[in-house]
Motif scaffolding. Structure first.
Motif, PDB file in Angstrom:
ATOM      1  N   ASP A   1      -3.685   0.276   8.938  1.00 60.77           N
ATOM      2  CA  ASP A   1      -4.918   0.732   8.261  1.00 60.77           C
ATOM      3  C   ASP A   1      -4.673   0.915   6.763  1.00 60.77           C
ATOM      4  OD1 ASP A   1      -6.190   0.765  10.702  1.00 60.77           O
ATOM      5  OD2 ASP A   1      -5.783   2.891  11.083  1.00 60.77           O
ATOM      6  N   LYS A   2      -3.500   1.457   6.393  1.00 61.39           N
ATOM      7  CA  LYS A   2      -3.195   1.621   4.962  1.00 61.39           C
ATOM      8  C   LYS A   2      -3.115   0.267   4.265  1.00 61.39           C
ATOM      9  CE  LYS A   2      -0.791   6.063   4.982  1.00 61.39           C
ATOM     10  NZ  LYS A   2       0.399   6.804   4.539  1.00 61.39           N
ATOM     11  N   GLN A   3      -2.513  -0.713   4.967  1.00 62.40           N
ATOM     12  CA  GLN A   3      -2.396  -2.052   4.413  1.00 62.40           C
ATOM     13  C   GLN A   3      -3.776  -2.690   4.261  1.00 62.40           C
ATOM     14  OE1 GLN A   3       0.489  -3.384   3.370  1.00 62.40           O
ATOM     15  NE2 GLN A   3      -0.493  -5.265   2.679  1.00 62.40           N
ATOM     16  N   GLN A   4      -4.684  -2.389   5.209  1.00 64.19           N
ATOM     17  CA  GLN A   4      -6.053  -2.926   5.119  1.00 64.19           C
ATOM     18  C   GLN A   4      -6.748  -2.420   3.859  1.00 64.19           C
ATOM     19  OE1 GLN A   4      -8.478  -1.982   8.506  1.00 64.19           O
ATOM     20  NE2 GLN A   4     -10.301  -2.951   7.668  1.00 64.19           N
ATOM     21  N   ILE A   5      -6.552  -1.123   3.527  1.00 67.79           N
ATOM     22  CA  ILE A   5      -7.138  -0.570   2.296  1.00 67.79           C
ATOM     23  C   ILE A   5      -6.569  -1.278   1.073  1.00 67.79           C
ATOM     24  CG2 ILE A   5      -7.315   1.531   0.870  1.00 67.79           C
ATOM     25  CD1 ILE A   5      -9.062   1.693   3.285  1.00 67.79           C
ATOM     26  N   SER A  20     -15.208   4.898   6.966  1.00 68.96           N
ATOM     27  CA  SER A  20     -15.125   4.759   8.430  1.00 68.96           C
ATOM     28  C   SER A  20     -13.836   5.392   8.966  1.00 68.96           C
ATOM     29  CB  SER A  20     -15.186   3.270   8.790  1.00 68.96           C
ATOM     30  OG  SER A  20     -14.956   3.103  10.173  1.00 68.96           O
ATOM     31  N   MET A  21     -12.740   5.171   8.267  1.00 67.24           N
ATOM     32  CA  MET A  21     -11.461   5.752   8.711  1.00 67.24           C
ATOM     33  C   MET A  21     -11.473   7.273   8.590  1.00 67.24           C
ATOM     34  SD  MET A  21      -8.688   3.066   7.137  1.00 67.24           S
ATOM     35  CE  MET A  21      -8.658   1.340   7.621  1.00 67.24           C
ATOM     36  N   GLU A  59      -5.321  -4.275   0.906  1.00 68.08           N
ATOM     37  CA  GLU A  59      -5.737  -5.684   0.820  1.00 68.08           C
ATOM     38  C   GLU A  59      -7.215  -5.844   0.523  1.00 68.08           C
ATOM     39  OE1 GLU A  59      -4.513  -7.552   4.389  1.00 68.08           O
ATOM     40  OE2 GLU A  59      -2.365  -7.421   3.947  1.00 68.08           O
ATOM     41  N   THR A  60      -7.990  -4.760   0.601  1.00 66.39           N
ATOM     42  CA  THR A  60      -9.420  -4.848   0.305  1.00 66.39           C
ATOM     43  C   THR A  60      -9.614  -4.721  -1.202  1.00 66.39           C
ATOM     44  OG1 THR A  60      -9.874  -3.757   2.412  1.00 66.39           O
ATOM     45  CG2 THR A  60     -11.690  -3.910   0.847  1.00 66.39           C
ATOM     46  N   VAL A  61      -9.841  -5.850  -1.828  1.00 67.60           N
ATOM     47  CA  VAL A  61      -9.945  -5.879  -3.298  1.00 67.60           C
ATOM     48  C   VAL A  61     -11.309  -5.377  -3.771  1.00 67.60           C
ATOM     49  CG1 VAL A  61      -9.869  -7.397  -5.323  1.00 67.60           C
ATOM     50  CG2 VAL A  61      -8.285  -7.765  -3.413  1.00 67.60           C
ATOM     51  N   GLU A  62     -12.366  -5.776  -3.151  1.00 66.79           N
ATOM     52  CA  GLU A  62     -13.726  -5.408  -3.557  1.00 66.79           C
ATOM     53  C   GLU A  62     -13.915  -3.907  -3.350  1.00 66.79           C
ATOM     54  OE1 GLU A  62     -17.587  -4.878  -4.285  1.00 66.79           O
ATOM     55  OE2 GLU A  62     -17.053  -4.738  -2.183  1.00 66.79           O
ATOM     56  N   ILE A  63     -14.320  -3.160  -4.363  1.00 67.23           N
ATOM     57  CA  ILE A  63     -14.295  -1.699  -4.353  1.00 67.23           C
ATOM     58  C   ILE A  63     -15.299  -1.122  -3.359  1.00 67.23           C
ATOM     59  CG2 ILE A  63     -14.804   0.356  -5.749  1.00 67.23           C
ATOM     60  CD1 ILE A  63     -13.485  -1.041  -8.091  1.00 67.23           C
ATOM     61  N   ARG A  64     -16.534  -1.660  -3.331  1.00 69.33           N
ATOM     62  CA  ARG A  64     -17.530  -1.106  -2.412  1.00 69.33           C
ATOM     63  C   ARG A  64     -17.073  -1.277  -0.947  1.00 69.33           C
ATOM     64  NH1 ARG A  64     -23.500  -3.524  -2.120  1.00 69.33           N
ATOM     65  NH2 ARG A  64     -23.237  -3.460  -4.363  1.00 69.33           N
ATOM     66  N   GLU A  65     -16.539  -2.438  -0.641  1.00 70.58           N
ATOM     67  CA  GLU A  65     -16.043  -2.677   0.709  1.00 70.58           C
ATOM     68  C   GLU A  65     -14.892  -1.740   1.046  1.00 70.58           C
ATOM     69  OE1 GLU A  65     -14.117  -6.328   3.359  1.00 70.58           O
ATOM     70  OE2 GLU A  65     -14.934  -6.721   1.341  1.00 70.58           O
ATOM     71  N   ARG A  66     -14.013  -1.507  -0.004  1.00 70.06           N
ATOM     72  CA  ARG A  66     -12.881  -0.607   0.206  1.00 70.06           C
ATOM     73  C   ARG A  66     -13.359   0.812   0.496  1.00 70.06           C
ATOM     74  NH1 ARG A  66      -9.144   0.106  -4.800  1.00 70.06           N
ATOM     75  NH2 ARG A  66      -9.591  -2.117  -4.906  1.00 70.06           N
ATOM     76  N   LEU A  67     -14.394   1.284  -0.195  1.00 70.28           N
ATOM     77  CA  LEU A  67     -14.932   2.624   0.038  1.00 70.28           C
ATOM     78  C   LEU A  67     -15.559   2.742   1.440  1.00 70.28           C
ATOM     79  CD1 LEU A  67     -16.523   3.373  -3.455  1.00 70.28           C
ATOM     80  CD2 LEU A  67     -14.658   4.638  -2.382  1.00 70.28           C
ATOM     81  N   GLU A  68     -16.271   1.678   1.845  1.00 69.31           N
ATOM     82  CA  GLU A  68     -16.892   1.704   3.174  1.00 69.31           C
ATOM     83  C   GLU A  68     -15.830   1.753   4.280  1.00 69.31           C
ATOM     84  OE1 GLU A  68     -19.296  -1.777   3.095  1.00 69.31           O
ATOM     85  OE2 GLU A  68     -21.003  -0.799   2.111  1.00 69.31           O
ATOM     86  N   VAL A 115      -7.339   8.873  -1.982  1.00 64.99           N
ATOM     87  CA  VAL A 115      -7.734   9.489  -0.704  1.00 64.99           C
ATOM     88  C   VAL A 115      -6.970   8.842   0.453  1.00 64.99           C
ATOM     89  CG1 VAL A 115      -9.624   9.799   0.940  1.00 64.99           C
ATOM     90  CG2 VAL A 115      -9.992  10.249  -1.491  1.00 64.99           C
ATOM     91  N   ALA A 116      -6.858   7.503   0.434  1.00 66.27           N
ATOM     92  CA  ALA A 116      -6.142   6.803   1.505  1.00 66.27           C
ATOM     93  C   ALA A 116      -4.680   7.231   1.559  1.00 66.27           C
ATOM     94  CB  ALA A 116      -6.246   5.289   1.307  1.00 66.27           C
ATOM     95  N   SER A 117      -4.086   7.506   0.372  1.00 70.97           N
ATOM     96  CA  SER A 117      -2.684   7.920   0.356  1.00 70.97           C
ATOM     97  C   SER A 117      -2.472   9.290   0.981  1.00 70.97           C
ATOM     98  CB  SER A 117      -2.162   7.928  -1.097  1.00 70.97           C
ATOM     99  OG  SER A 117      -2.794   8.963  -1.850  1.00 70.97           O
ATOM    100  N   HIS A 118      -3.516  10.146   0.989  1.00 70.42           N
ATOM    101  CA  HIS A 118      -3.390  11.481   1.577  1.00 70.42           C
ATOM    102  C   HIS A 118      -3.656  11.507   3.087  1.00 70.42           C
ATOM    103  CE1 HIS A 118      -3.725  12.894  -2.656  1.00 70.42           C
ATOM    104  NE2 HIS A 118      -2.953  13.880  -2.186  1.00 70.42           N
ATOM    105  N   LEU A 119      -4.219  10.450   3.628  1.00 69.16           N
ATOM    106  CA  LEU A 119      -4.567  10.449   5.060  1.00 69.16           C
ATOM    107  C   LEU A 119      -3.382   9.973   5.907  1.00 69.16           C
ATOM    108  CD1 LEU A 119      -8.163   8.911   4.963  1.00 69.16           C
ATOM    109  CD2 LEU A 119      -7.531  11.311   5.167  1.00 69.16           C
ATOM    110  N   PRO A 120      -3.214  10.566   7.155  1.00 67.91           N
ATOM    111  CA  PRO A 120      -2.125  10.136   8.056  1.00 67.91           C
ATOM    112  C   PRO A 120      -2.527   8.902   8.866  1.00 67.91           C
ATOM    113  CG  PRO A 120      -3.280  11.982   9.048  1.00 67.91           C
ATOM    114  CD  PRO A 120      -3.947  11.742   7.718  1.00 67.91           C
ATOM    115  N   LEU A 121      -2.756   7.795   8.108  1.00 71.24           N
ATOM    116  CA  LEU A 121      -3.232   6.573   8.755  1.00 71.24           C
ATOM    117  C   LEU A 121      -2.058   5.740   9.257  1.00 71.24           C
ATOM    118  CD1 LEU A 121      -5.905   5.499   6.119  1.00 71.24           C
ATOM    119  CD2 LEU A 121      -6.321   6.684   8.279  1.00 71.24           C
TER     120      LEU A 121
END
Length: 778
Positions: A178-182, A197-198, A184-193, A168-174
């Motif tokens: 912001d893409k790098q933040q996704i 938000s984005m 670097e977020t290793v924990e999956i639940r945190e990554r989904l949250e 999903v992150a790869s399809h968004l024009p972020l």
């Protein structure tokens, strides 16, 4: 959720403006030498390479500090060399990896990394987050027109929450951060949250874009619809031959608006009025009011102005051609031109030309305009008593129109004319307002930049206008208005100046106007002088010109009737054309009078001589004053009378003369009102002469106020008074000592023939005015 970490050594390929997530498959074009060598090294080993994004896209050769520390381990699936030397490579993202250390940096980057492998774990919280992400992504796809609907079906089939977040992150024009933040977020639940938000933020931006787009589209549709309907209406009117309709009027006015040079706010106001005019029925009377208002706004020269002719020599020549004398006024105009040439921009000066009638105040204003190369506008303020004459009427009134100032600017056609306000001293006021107060804004260089006319209702810049006002006297002009103007006094002309003006201006003008020539009509020099002396007595030359006009008419009659072929006016035949002499020129008195003294007076028509007579009659001390005297002259008589009583014994006057005699002081021409603070010493001299029997010299004129102690106080209008004395044939005038500073104003031709004596005390006056000392025996 278990996380496995394993260290590896891999070549590094820095990416510019691109980020690869695990499970992504995409083509890359590689052209940098160091990146190509990293790819070759990967193909030699096990086809694995670390893909990490650099901070700045523009950097051609990034250093280790310029590369993000979290990247993606990818497998190189395919390599293809393109004709331009670039390599197109197909890569597949495998897992996240944290960059620990750069082992080689020379030919290519080789790094030690820690690979991060996660096990996908499902629980109720993660499931809820996955559904929310899919719902928001679906809404985003519905609002966005840049992605196909098949994208959602491809994403919906993903069961792994981590992979779902990455895809999903790869399809968004972020943004890249912001893409790098996704990544670097290793924990999956945190990554989904974070992704949720984005997604929510992107969806709100898209909704706002859609609302703006719809609003713009509606506005465009409305404008296009109005244009289409207007064009249809025009076509219908052309077919019907209706050129006079309301829309035809508005179209014509809009064409004028397109060509108008005016400030933006003025154009906006006109457009609003035109829109109102379009909606008003043709039969409505309000339409005519609006049209007239718009026409006024269109016809005013908002920004149009003439360029000043700053040639000083040319301006001086023009002023000399048009007027003889008037040196101070000419000098002031040349000073203005010089300053204008130096600084290029100067607020329009406000000059007030003050002088008696006929001296050329109005014609001087016209000459100033010609010298500057500007348009000339003249309005007369004599008798104006309505404030609306200056500021205009409110548009709510029937027959409303702008004031005379705006009307004059419109008639001039430029925003910087020479504007003459004639007879400013003859304005009055009543219940309709005070026009003099309305002029305060017009004649204030600090305020007239935003002059507001009640009818126009838009600020108009008058600061470039050169205002010239004329007046015969200053005391009737309100002080605040006078304070805003620079006063230039134009005194009367001497006999010599009148002769020159007659020869160079007046007579040629009358010859031309009456169809005569210099060959068939001539006036001798002696005749000109006699006309000035015996047929006119004025400060200006208006009556003089009128008299020459009379001579020209007499000459035309003789030429047309055939009595003569050439008319020559001489001193001998002058009375034949003009009749008996009207004035007596020469000595003020034929003999030295007793009990009479010649005073010098200033009037609105210039200077004049004034004889003051005193008679001593048997009586009981009554003082009678006649001759229609004002309060100031009455007080001067009382002061002179009291001073003489205090000095009676010194002059051998009976100390009780005031108890035994009645004193009658008379100023001839009793029908003419007389007032002013300059007759004190004249009255005192006449009184002393009458009481002592000593005659007053007939060749002496005097002016000055007297105090109870005999001091002589200063007066005004010295130049005019000296000209009057010269005209009357006096040889000596007595003036207050404090007026010596004004002697420079007196023309040299007059001061040569007049002996001007300053005096400071009444004793000096009597010594010079009386033919002998009162103490001497006859």
């Amino acid at each position: 959720m278990a996380v496995k970490e394993e260290e590896r050594v891999l070549p590094l390929l820095p990416l510019r403006g691109l980020l690869v997530y695990p499970s992504m498959v995409l083509h890359l074009d590689v052209g940098r030498e160091r990146s190509v060598k990293a790819l070759e090294q990967a193909m030699v080993e096990d086809d694995l390479i670390l893909l990490a994004t650099q901070h700045e896209v523009q950097l051609e050769e990034p250093t280790p500090e310029d590369i993000y520390k979290m990247g993606t381990i990818a497998r190189v699936r395919q390599m293809l060399k393109l004709p331009n030397g670039t390599i197109r490579v197909l890569v597949e993202g495998l897992s996240r990896a944290r960059l620990l250390e750069f082992l080689e940096t020379e030919s290519h980057y080789r790094v030690r990394v820690r690979e991060i492998i996660q096990e996908e774990v499902h629980d109720i919280n993660v499931e809820a987050l996955m559904r929310s992400v899919l719902d928001h992504f679906e809404q985003y796809l519905r609002l966005s027109k840049k992605m196909s609907p098949e994208t959602l079906s491809g994403v919906s089939d993903i069961d792994e929450p981590g992979r779902l977040a990455d895809v999903v992150a790869s399809h968004l024009p972020l943004k890249m951060e912001d893409k790098q933040q996704i990544l670097e977020t290793v924990e999956i639940r945190e990554r989904l949250e974070t992704l949720l938000s984005m997604l929510n933020n992107e969806r709100e931006v898209l909704e706002l874009e859609r609302k703006i787009s719809q609003r713009v589209k509606k506005q465009m549709e409305k404008t296009q619809k109005e244009y289409y309907l207007r064009e249809q209406m025009k076509a219908i009117q052309r077919e019907l031959g209706e050129k006079e309709g309301r829309l035809g009027e508005v179209e014509e006015l809009r064409e004028q608006l397109a060509q108008l040079e005016a400030p933006a706010d003025v154009k906006e106001r006109i457009e609003k009025e035109l829109q109102r005019l379009e909606k008003i029925p043709t039969s409505s009377a309000e339409g005519g009011v609006i049209r007239t208002y718009v026409e006024w706004l269109l016809e005013l020269p908002w920004l149009k102005q003439t360029e000043d002719d700053l040639n000083l020599k040319k301006a001086e020549r023009i002023l000399e051609e048009d007027h003889y004398g008037l040196e101070k006024a000419k000098e002031r105009v040349l000073e203005y031109l010089a300053v204008q040439k130096m600084v290029q921009q100067l607020k329009g000066p406000i000059l007030c030309l003050v002088g008696p009638p006929g001296v050329g105040k109005t014609s001087l204003g016209r000459s100033i305009a010609r010298a500057l190369g500007r348009q000339f506008v003249r309005i007369s303020l004599g008798g104006v008593r309505d404030e609306a004459e200056i500021r205009g009427h409110r548009r709510t009134y029937v027959g409303a129109m702008p004031g005379r100032i705006i009307q004059g600017i419109k008639n001039a056609g430029t925003s910087n004319p020479v504007f003459l306000l004639d007879e400013i001293d003859k304005m009055t006021m009543d219940f309709r307002g005070d026009p003099a107060s309305a002029l305060l804004e017009v004649l204030d260089p600090e305020q007239n930049k935003t002059f507001s006319d009640h009818y126009i209702e838009m600020p108009y810049d008058l600061s470039k206008v050169m205002f010239i006002t004329t007046a015969n006297t200053l005391h009737t002009i309100p002080q605040p208005l006078l304070d805003r103007m620079e006063t230039l006094y134009i005194s009367g002309y001497t006999e010599i100046e009148k002769e020159q003006i007659a020869k160079e201006y007046l007579i040629p003008k009358q010859i031309k106007e009456h169809g005569l020539t210099k060959e068939n009509f001539q006036i001798h020099k002696e005749a000109i002088r006699n006309v000035i002396r015996y047929y006119t007595r004025e400060a200006g030359v208006r009556n003089l010109e009128r008299t020459f006009g009379k001579l020209a008419r007499k000459g035309v009659k003789q030429l047309v009737s055939g009595d003569r072929k050439r008319v020559v006016v001489t001193a001998k035949n002058l009375s034949k054309y003009l009749g008996p002499e009207k004035f007596r020129y020469g000595k003020a008195e034929e003999t030295n009078p007793t009990g009479a003294a010649t005073g010098l007076a200033w009037t609105a028509a210039g200077g004049d001589t004034l004889t003051i007579e005193v008679s001593v009659l048997p009586g009981k001390g009554k003082l009678t004053l006649t001759g229609k005297l004002g309060d100031v002259m009455k007080e001067s008589a009382q002061a002179a009378f009291s001073y003489i009583r205090s000095r009676a014994e010194e002059w051998k006057i009976d100390p009780e003369f005031n108890e035994k005699n009645d004193i009658h002081i008379h100023v001839p021409e009793g029908a003419i009102p007389k007032d002013g603070p300059s007759a004190g010493i004249t009255m005192a001299t006449a009184l002393v002469s009458a009481l002592t029997g000593v005659p007053v010299s007939r060749e002496v004129g005097m002016t000055g106020e007297i105090t109870l102690r005999g001091r002589v106080l200063p007066i005004g209008g010295l130049k005019e008074k000296s000209l009057a004395a010269h005209r009357a044939g006096l040889t000596r005038i007595l003036i207050p000592k404090e007026n010596e500073k004004d002697l420079d104003e007196i023309p040299k031709s007059v001061s040569k023939e007049l002996k001007i004596t300053p005096v400071s005390h009444m004793d000096e006056v009597l010594k010079l005015a009386l033919v002998r000392d009162p103490n001497e025996s006859d």
